[in-house]
Design a protein around this motif. Sequence first.
Motif, PDB file in Angstrom:
ATOM      1  N   UNK A  30       0.816  -1.213   0.000  1.00  0.00           N
ATOM      2  CA  UNK A  30       0.000   0.000   0.000  1.00  0.00           C
ATOM      3  C   UNK A  30       0.846   1.258   0.000  1.00  0.00           C
ATOM      4  N   UNK A  31       1.907   1.256   0.797  1.00  0.00           N
ATOM      5  CA  UNK A  31       2.797   2.425   0.833  1.00  0.00           C
ATOM      6  C   UNK A  31       3.560   2.595  -0.469  1.00  0.00           C
ATOM      7  N   UNK A  32       4.038   1.500  -1.034  1.00  0.00           N
ATOM      8  CA  UNK A  32       4.780   1.587  -2.293  1.00  0.00           C
ATOM      9  C   UNK A  32       3.902   2.219  -3.371  1.00  0.00           C
ATOM     10  N   UNK A  33       2.650   1.803  -3.434  1.00  0.00           N
ATOM     11  CA  UNK A  33       1.733   2.384  -4.412  1.00  0.00           C
ATOM     12  C   UNK A  33       1.518   3.870  -4.135  1.00  0.00           C
ATOM     13  N   UNK A  34       1.376   4.214  -2.867  1.00  0.00           N
ATOM     14  CA  UNK A  34       1.186   5.618  -2.485  1.00  0.00           C
ATOM     15  C   UNK A  34       2.406   6.466  -2.843  1.00  0.00           C
ATOM     16  N   UNK A 142      16.677   0.219   5.977  1.00  0.00           N
ATOM     17  CA  UNK A 142      15.658  -0.819   5.873  1.00  0.00           C
ATOM     18  C   UNK A 142      14.525  -0.474   6.836  1.00  0.00           C
ATOM     19  N   UNK A 143      13.503  -1.294   6.824  1.00  0.00           N
ATOM     20  CA  UNK A 143      12.387  -1.138   7.751  1.00  0.00           C
ATOM     21  C   UNK A 143      12.318  -2.417   8.564  1.00  0.00           C
ATOM     22  N   UNK A 144      12.199  -2.286   9.878  1.00  0.00           N
ATOM     23  CA  UNK A 144      12.111  -3.492  10.710  1.00  0.00           C
ATOM     24  C   UNK A 144      11.040  -3.312  11.776  1.00  0.00           C
ATOM     25  N   UNK A 145      10.399  -4.429  12.085  1.00  0.00           N
ATOM     26  CA  UNK A 145       9.354  -4.443  13.106  1.00  0.00           C
ATOM     27  C   UNK A 145       9.759  -5.399  14.218  1.00  0.00           C
ATOM     28  N   UNK A 164       7.057   4.165  10.972  1.00  0.00           N
ATOM     29  CA  UNK A 164       7.343   3.129   9.961  1.00  0.00           C
ATOM     30  C   UNK A 164       7.072   3.632   8.548  1.00  0.00           C
ATOM     31  N   UNK A 165       6.084   4.467   8.342  1.00  0.00           N
ATOM     32  CA  UNK A 165       5.836   5.015   7.009  1.00  0.00           C
ATOM     33  C   UNK A 165       7.008   5.899   6.581  1.00  0.00           C
ATOM     34  N   UNK A 166       7.553   6.678   7.523  1.00  0.00           N
ATOM     35  CA  UNK A 166       8.711   7.526   7.216  1.00  0.00           C
ATOM     36  C   UNK A 166       9.930   6.701   6.850  1.00  0.00           C
ATOM     37  N   UNK A 167      10.157   5.614   7.601  1.00  0.00           N
ATOM     38  CA  UNK A 167      11.292   4.730   7.292  1.00  0.00           C
ATOM     39  C   UNK A 167      11.111   4.094   5.919  1.00  0.00           C
ATOM     40  N   UNK A 168       9.892   3.698   5.597  1.00  0.00           N
ATOM     41  CA  UNK A 168       9.626   3.081   4.295  1.00  0.00           C
ATOM     42  C   UNK A 168       9.832   4.088   3.164  1.00  0.00           C
ATOM     43  N   UNK A 169       9.406   5.330   3.367  1.00  0.00           N
ATOM     44  CA  UNK A 169       9.585   6.356   2.336  1.00  0.00           C
ATOM     45  C   UNK A 169      11.068   6.611   2.088  1.00  0.00           C
ATOM     46  N   UNK A 170      11.853   6.728   3.165  1.00  0.00           N
ATOM     47  CA  UNK A 170      13.298   6.921   3.015  1.00  0.00           C
ATOM     48  C   UNK A 170      13.912   5.776   2.227  1.00  0.00           C
ATOM     49  N   UNK A 171      13.535   4.554   2.593  1.00  0.00           N
ATOM     50  CA  UNK A 171      14.072   3.381   1.910  1.00  0.00           C
ATOM     51  C   UNK A 171      13.672   3.366   0.436  1.00  0.00           C
ATOM     52  N   UNK A 172      12.417   3.665   0.134  1.00  0.00           N
ATOM     53  CA  UNK A 172      11.959   3.678  -1.255  1.00  0.00           C
ATOM     54  C   UNK A 172      12.632   4.783  -2.067  1.00  0.00           C
ATOM     55  N   UNK A 173      12.889   5.927  -1.456  1.00  0.00           N
ATOM     56  CA  UNK A 173      13.606   6.998  -2.155  1.00  0.00           C
ATOM     57  C   UNK A 173      15.009   6.533  -2.531  1.00  0.00           C
ATOM     58  N   UNK A 174      15.699   5.893  -1.591  1.00  0.00           N
ATOM     59  CA  UNK A 174      17.047   5.390  -1.869  1.00  0.00           C
ATOM     60  C   UNK A 174      16.996   4.279  -2.917  1.00  0.00           C
ATOM     61  N   UNK A 175      16.039   3.392  -2.788  1.00  0.00           N
ATOM     62  CA  UNK A 175      15.895   2.295  -3.743  1.00  0.00           C
ATOM     63  C   UNK A 175      15.651   2.838  -5.147  1.00  0.00           C
ATOM     64  N   UNK A 176      14.797   3.848  -5.254  1.00  0.00           N
ATOM     65  CA  UNK A 176      14.523   4.454  -6.551  1.00  0.00           C
ATOM     66  C   UNK A 176      15.762   5.090  -7.166  1.00  0.00           C
TER      67      UNK A 176
END
Length: 193
Positions: A30-34, A142-145, A164-176
């Motif tokens: 869901x976050x990746x799509x967002x 990375x993102x960890x729970x 966790x949404x902020x960590x995921x956004x940071x990770x996706x920005x770097x991945x991109x």
Amino acid sequence: MSAKSPRLALLVGCTRSVGFGTTVADWFLGLAEEYGYPDVDVIDLTAVALPVATGLPADARPAAVADLARRIDAADAFVVVTPEYNHSFPAPLKNAIDWYRQEWYAKPVSFVSYGGISGGLRAVEQLRLVFAELHAVTIRDSVSFHRAWEQFDEDGRPKDPVGCDGAAKTMLDQLGWWAQALAEARAKRPYTS
């Protein structure tokens, strides 16, 4: 990242019927799509019937292996969702990685992990070594729970979405960024090991 998002594959490494992987993967999807990845290829290992890796040549691979090879090869970047079992990652995930080699070359890999007190980080550290051997580039963030079953509500949403949404956004920005840089490099000069 350019206007066109890289082709992202989400590899869900948990195959236990009572596992928590689907909850974590659904949240991340869901976050990746967002965040600009509208067409993520979800590779759920519970739905992919891979035999144990045998080292067969590419032209002798079983159909399930050949089908997944095409999906991995088509991806520009990967997010691996992994639990931690006994201080490591699941055997079916290693099997799925080991069937392939050149399909992983010069592509970025990031991680979303979960588990008990370590949050799956020990599994991630080991996966970094595996992917380095495959000439893939792992993303630092990375993102960890930690104690994942306590971090999500009954609807499968994190109780602390801001963190966790902020960590995921940071990770996706770097991945991109890495996906674009490596795709441009592969286009200029094919990668060989």
